[in-house]
Design a protein around this motif. Structure first.
Motif, PDB file in Angstrom:
ATOM      1  N   LEU A 198       0.859  -1.133  -0.008  1.00  0.00           N
ATOM      2  CA  LEU A 198       0.098   0.007   0.036  1.00  0.00           C
ATOM      3  C   LEU A 198       1.089   1.327   0.038  1.00  0.00           C
ATOM      4  CD1 LEU A 198      -2.878  -0.938   2.546  1.00  0.00           C
ATOM      5  CD2 LEU A 198      -2.956  -0.732   0.219  1.00  0.00           C
ATOM      6  N   VAL A 199       1.386   1.539  -1.024  1.00  0.00           N
ATOM      7  CA  VAL A 199       2.243   2.948  -1.265  1.00  0.00           C
ATOM      8  C   VAL A 199       1.310   3.945  -1.376  1.00  0.00           C
ATOM      9  CG1 VAL A 199       4.020   3.665  -2.774  1.00  0.00           C
ATOM     10  CG2 VAL A 199       3.893   1.361  -2.594  1.00  0.00           C
ATOM     11  N   GLY A 200       1.686   4.943  -0.667  1.00  0.00           N
ATOM     12  CA  GLY A 200       0.992   6.140  -0.481  1.00  0.00           C
ATOM     13  C   GLY A 200      -0.132   6.126   0.208  1.00  0.00           C
ATOM     14  N   VAL A 201      -0.456   5.172   0.995  1.00  0.00           N
ATOM     15  CA  VAL A 201      -1.956   5.147   1.862  1.00  0.00           C
ATOM     16  C   VAL A 201      -1.495   5.538   3.291  1.00  0.00           C
ATOM     17  CG1 VAL A 201      -3.489   3.700   2.478  1.00  0.00           C
ATOM     18  CG2 VAL A 201      -2.771   3.345   0.217  1.00  0.00           C
ATOM     19  N   THR A 202      -2.240   6.382   3.775  1.00  0.00           N
ATOM     20  CA  THR A 202      -2.099   6.969   5.217  1.00  0.00           C
ATOM     21  C   THR A 202      -3.272   6.026   5.895  1.00  0.00           C
ATOM     22  OG1 THR A 202      -3.596   8.834   5.184  1.00  0.00           O
ATOM     23  CG2 THR A 202      -1.270   9.255   4.596  1.00  0.00           C
ATOM     24  N   PRO A 203      -2.486   6.183   7.125  1.00  0.00           N
ATOM     25  CA  PRO A 203      -3.554   5.308   8.216  1.00  0.00           C
ATOM     26  C   PRO A 203      -4.807   6.078   8.152  1.00  0.00           C
ATOM     27  CG  PRO A 203      -1.282   5.567   9.371  1.00  0.00           C
ATOM     28  CD  PRO A 203      -1.405   6.290   8.107  1.00  0.00           C
ATOM     29  N   SER A 204      -4.861   7.325   8.193  1.00  0.00           N
ATOM     30  CA  SER A 204      -6.227   7.853   8.031  1.00  0.00           C
ATOM     31  C   SER A 204      -7.207   7.468   6.689  1.00  0.00           C
ATOM     32  CB  SER A 204      -5.835   9.601   7.893  1.00  0.00           C
ATOM     33  OG  SER A 204      -7.115  10.334   7.830  1.00  0.00           O
ATOM     34  N   GLU A 205      -6.492   7.499   5.699  1.00  0.00           N
ATOM     35  CA  GLU A 205      -7.208   7.015   4.357  1.00  0.00           C
ATOM     36  C   GLU A 205      -7.481   5.676   4.458  1.00  0.00           C
ATOM     37  OE1 GLU A 205      -8.422   9.004   1.938  1.00  0.00           O
ATOM     38  OE2 GLU A 205      -7.150  10.861   2.717  1.00  0.00           O
ATOM     39  N   TRP A 206      -6.784   4.805   5.001  1.00  0.00           N
ATOM     40  CA  TRP A 206      -7.116   3.482   5.147  1.00  0.00           C
ATOM     41  C   TRP A 206      -8.301   3.236   5.877  1.00  0.00           C
ATOM     42  CZ3 TRP A 206      -6.542  -1.098   2.768  1.00  0.00           C
ATOM     43  CH2 TRP A 206      -6.799  -1.947   3.341  1.00  0.00           C
ATOM     44  N   LYS A 245     -10.720   5.318   6.807  1.00  0.00           N
ATOM     45  CA  LYS A 245     -11.891   5.801   6.043  1.00  0.00           C
ATOM     46  C   LYS A 245     -12.612   4.913   5.190  1.00  0.00           C
ATOM     47  CE  LYS A 245     -10.236  10.502   5.826  1.00  0.00           C
ATOM     48  NZ  LYS A 245      -9.847  11.786   5.144  1.00  0.00           N
ATOM     49  N   TRP A 246     -11.612   4.064   4.395  1.00  0.00           N
ATOM     50  CA  TRP A 246     -12.083   3.105   3.534  1.00  0.00           C
ATOM     51  C   TRP A 246     -12.370   1.811   4.415  1.00  0.00           C
ATOM     52  CZ3 TRP A 246     -10.269  -1.975   1.844  1.00  0.00           C
ATOM     53  CH2 TRP A 246     -11.002  -2.262   0.861  1.00  0.00           C
ATOM     54  N   ALA A 247     -11.695   1.344   5.364  1.00  0.00           N
ATOM     55  CA  ALA A 247     -12.049   0.220   6.191  1.00  0.00           C
ATOM     56  C   ALA A 247     -13.376   0.484   6.899  1.00  0.00           C
ATOM     57  CB  ALA A 247     -10.834  -0.107   7.007  1.00  0.00           C
ATOM     58  N   ASN A 248     -13.596   1.429   7.340  1.00  0.00           N
ATOM     59  CA  ASN A 248     -15.137   1.952   7.833  1.00  0.00           C
ATOM     60  C   ASN A 248     -16.173   1.700   6.740  1.00  0.00           C
ATOM     61  OD1 ASN A 248     -14.069   2.435  10.376  1.00  0.00           O
ATOM     62  ND2 ASN A 248     -14.024   4.431  10.204  1.00  0.00           N
ATOM     63  N   TYR A 249     -15.881   2.274   5.560  1.00  0.00           N
ATOM     64  CA  TYR A 249     -17.020   1.815   4.540  1.00  0.00           C
ATOM     65  C   TYR A 249     -16.882   0.550   4.278  1.00  0.00           C
ATOM     66  CZ  TYR A 249     -19.305   3.073   0.305  1.00  0.00           C
ATOM     67  OH  TYR A 249     -20.162   3.100  -0.975  1.00  0.00           O
ATOM     68  N   VAL A 250     -15.938  -0.335   4.331  1.00  0.00           N
ATOM     69  CA  VAL A 250     -16.010  -1.766   4.079  1.00  0.00           C
ATOM     70  C   VAL A 250     -16.897  -2.384   5.218  1.00  0.00           C
ATOM     71  CG1 VAL A 250     -14.855  -4.061   4.294  1.00  0.00           C
ATOM     72  CG2 VAL A 250     -13.871  -2.047   2.997  1.00  0.00           C
ATOM     73  N   ALA A 251     -16.753  -1.849   6.489  1.00  0.00           N
ATOM     74  CA  ALA A 251     -17.567  -2.311   7.361  1.00  0.00           C
ATOM     75  C   ALA A 251     -19.244  -1.996   7.586  1.00  0.00           C
ATOM     76  CB  ALA A 251     -16.927  -1.889   9.057  1.00  0.00           C
ATOM     77  N   ARG A 252     -19.432  -0.804   6.703  1.00  0.00           N
ATOM     78  CA  ARG A 252     -20.803  -0.558   6.713  1.00  0.00           C
ATOM     79  C   ARG A 252     -21.348  -1.070   5.267  1.00  0.00           C
ATOM     80  NH1 ARG A 252     -18.790   4.164   8.404  1.00  0.00           N
ATOM     81  NH2 ARG A 252     -18.342   5.151   6.305  1.00  0.00           N
ATOM     82  N   HIS A 253     -20.422  -1.340   4.112  1.00  0.00           N
ATOM     83  CA  HIS A 253     -21.320  -1.822   3.064  1.00  0.00           C
ATOM     84  C   HIS A 253     -20.664  -3.047   2.280  1.00  0.00           C
ATOM     85  CE1 HIS A 253     -23.244   2.224   2.748  1.00  0.00           C
ATOM     86  NE2 HIS A 253     -21.963   2.659   3.042  1.00  0.00           N
ATOM     87  N   GLY A 254     -19.680  -3.566   3.028  1.00  0.00           N
ATOM     88  CA  GLY A 254     -19.200  -4.768   2.317  1.00  0.00           C
ATOM     89  C   GLY A 254     -17.916  -4.544   1.446  1.00  0.00           C
ATOM     90  N   LEU A 255     -17.108  -5.679   1.336  1.00  0.00           N
ATOM     91  CA  LEU A 255     -15.877  -5.576   0.417  1.00  0.00           C
ATOM     92  C   LEU A 255     -16.089  -5.111  -0.698  1.00  0.00           C
ATOM     93  CD1 LEU A 255     -12.966  -5.968   0.617  1.00  0.00           C
ATOM     94  CD2 LEU A 255     -13.263  -8.227  -0.057  1.00  0.00           C
ATOM     95  N   GLN A 256     -16.921  -5.997  -1.512  1.00  0.00           N
ATOM     96  CA  GLN A 256     -17.453  -5.554  -2.894  1.00  0.00           C
ATOM     97  C   GLN A 256     -17.835  -4.181  -3.293  1.00  0.00           C
ATOM     98  OE1 GLN A 256     -16.641  -7.736  -5.428  1.00  0.00           O
ATOM     99  NE2 GLN A 256     -17.178  -6.181  -6.871  1.00  0.00           N
ATOM    100  N   LEU A 302     -11.146  15.068  -5.711  1.00  0.00           N
ATOM    101  CA  LEU A 302     -10.072  14.495  -4.395  1.00  0.00           C
ATOM    102  C   LEU A 302      -8.691  15.315  -4.821  1.00  0.00           C
ATOM    103  CD1 LEU A 302     -10.801  11.004  -3.852  1.00  0.00           C
ATOM    104  CD2 LEU A 302     -11.526  12.913  -2.317  1.00  0.00           C
ATOM    105  N   ARG A 303      -7.955  15.794  -3.871  1.00  0.00           N
ATOM    106  CA  ARG A 303      -6.767  16.105  -3.840  1.00  0.00           C
ATOM    107  C   ARG A 303      -5.651  14.953  -4.474  1.00  0.00           C
ATOM    108  NH1 ARG A 303      -4.864  16.367   0.980  1.00  0.00           N
ATOM    109  NH2 ARG A 303      -6.672  15.792   1.878  1.00  0.00           N
ATOM    110  N   PRO A 304      -4.444  14.814  -5.076  1.00  0.00           N
ATOM    111  CA  PRO A 304      -3.790  13.963  -5.508  1.00  0.00           C
ATOM    112  C   PRO A 304      -3.489  12.868  -4.385  1.00  0.00           C
ATOM    113  CG  PRO A 304      -2.870  15.934  -6.405  1.00  0.00           C
ATOM    114  CD  PRO A 304      -4.100  16.394  -5.387  1.00  0.00           C
ATOM    115  N   GLY A 305      -3.062  12.941  -3.154  1.00  0.00           N
ATOM    116  CA  GLY A 305      -2.725  12.164  -2.431  1.00  0.00           C
ATOM    117  C   GLY A 305      -3.880  11.160  -2.094  1.00  0.00           C
ATOM    118  N   PRO A 306      -5.177  11.680  -1.628  1.00  0.00           N
ATOM    119  CA  PRO A 306      -6.260  10.769  -1.515  1.00  0.00           C
ATOM    120  C   PRO A 306      -6.554   9.780  -2.789  1.00  0.00           C
ATOM    121  CG  PRO A 306      -6.769  12.752  -0.400  1.00  0.00           C
ATOM    122  CD  PRO A 306      -5.505  12.886  -1.189  1.00  0.00           C
ATOM    123  N   ARG A 307      -6.301  10.523  -3.933  1.00  0.00           N
ATOM    124  CA  ARG A 307      -6.675   9.659  -5.254  1.00  0.00           C
ATOM    125  C   ARG A 307      -5.723   8.661  -5.273  1.00  0.00           C
ATOM    126  NH1 ARG A 307      -7.628  14.392  -8.401  1.00  0.00           N
ATOM    127  NH2 ARG A 307      -5.524  14.216  -8.763  1.00  0.00           N
TER     128      ARG A 307
END
Length: 107
Positions: free
Chosen positions: A17-25, A27-38, A53-58
Motif C-alpha cells: 500500500l504505497v502512498g496510503v496513510t492510516p487515515s485514508e485506510w 476511512k475506507w475500512a469503515n466503508y467496508v464495515a458498513r457496505h461490504g468488501l465488494q 479529491l486531492r492527488p494524495g487521497p486519489r
C-alpha cells in the motif's frame, strides 16, 4: 484463519500500500464495515479517478483498489468480522510504518 495468519495477510497487504496513510485506510475500512468488501472496492475504483479529491487521497484509493483487489478472492472467503480484523491489522502496520519513518527522520 488463525490470528497469526490474519496478521501475515495484513502485513502482505500493508507492504504493497504505497502512498496510503492510516487515515485514508481507516476511512475506507469503515466503508467496508458498513457496505461490504465488494461495494467498497467499487467505491475505491470510482474515487481513484475523482477530480474532487486531492492527488494524495486519489493515489491512496488507487493503491487500495489495486492491492486489495488482488486479495479479493482470499478476503471474500472470510467472514465480515474477520475481514475487519485483517484490515485493523493493516492499519496497525500502516501506523507502525509511519512511526518508523518519523523515528528515522529524527535520528
Amino acid at each position: 484463519m488463525t490470528t497469526d495468519e490474519k496478521k501475515r495477510l495484513a502485513e502482505e497487504i500493508e507492504g504493497q500500500l504505497v502512498g496510503v496513510t492510516p487515515s485514508e485506510w481507516t476511512k475506507w475500512a469503515n466503508y467496508v464495515a458498513r457496505h461490504g468488501l465488494q461495494r467498497a472496492l467499487q467505491f475505491a475504483r470510482v474515487m481513484q479517478n475523482s477530480p474532487s479529491l486531492r492527488p494524495g487521497p486519489r493515489q491512496a484509493y488507487r493503491a487500495i483498489a489495486e492491492v486489495v483487489g488482488r486479495y479479493q478472492n482470499q478476503l471474500s472467503r472470510l467472514s465480515q468480522p474477520d475481514v475487519e480484523e485483517v484490515f485493523g491489522y493493516v492499519r496497525w502496520s500502516l501506523v507502525g510504518r509511519g512511526a518508523a519513518y518519523d523515528e528515522g527522520a529524527r535520528g
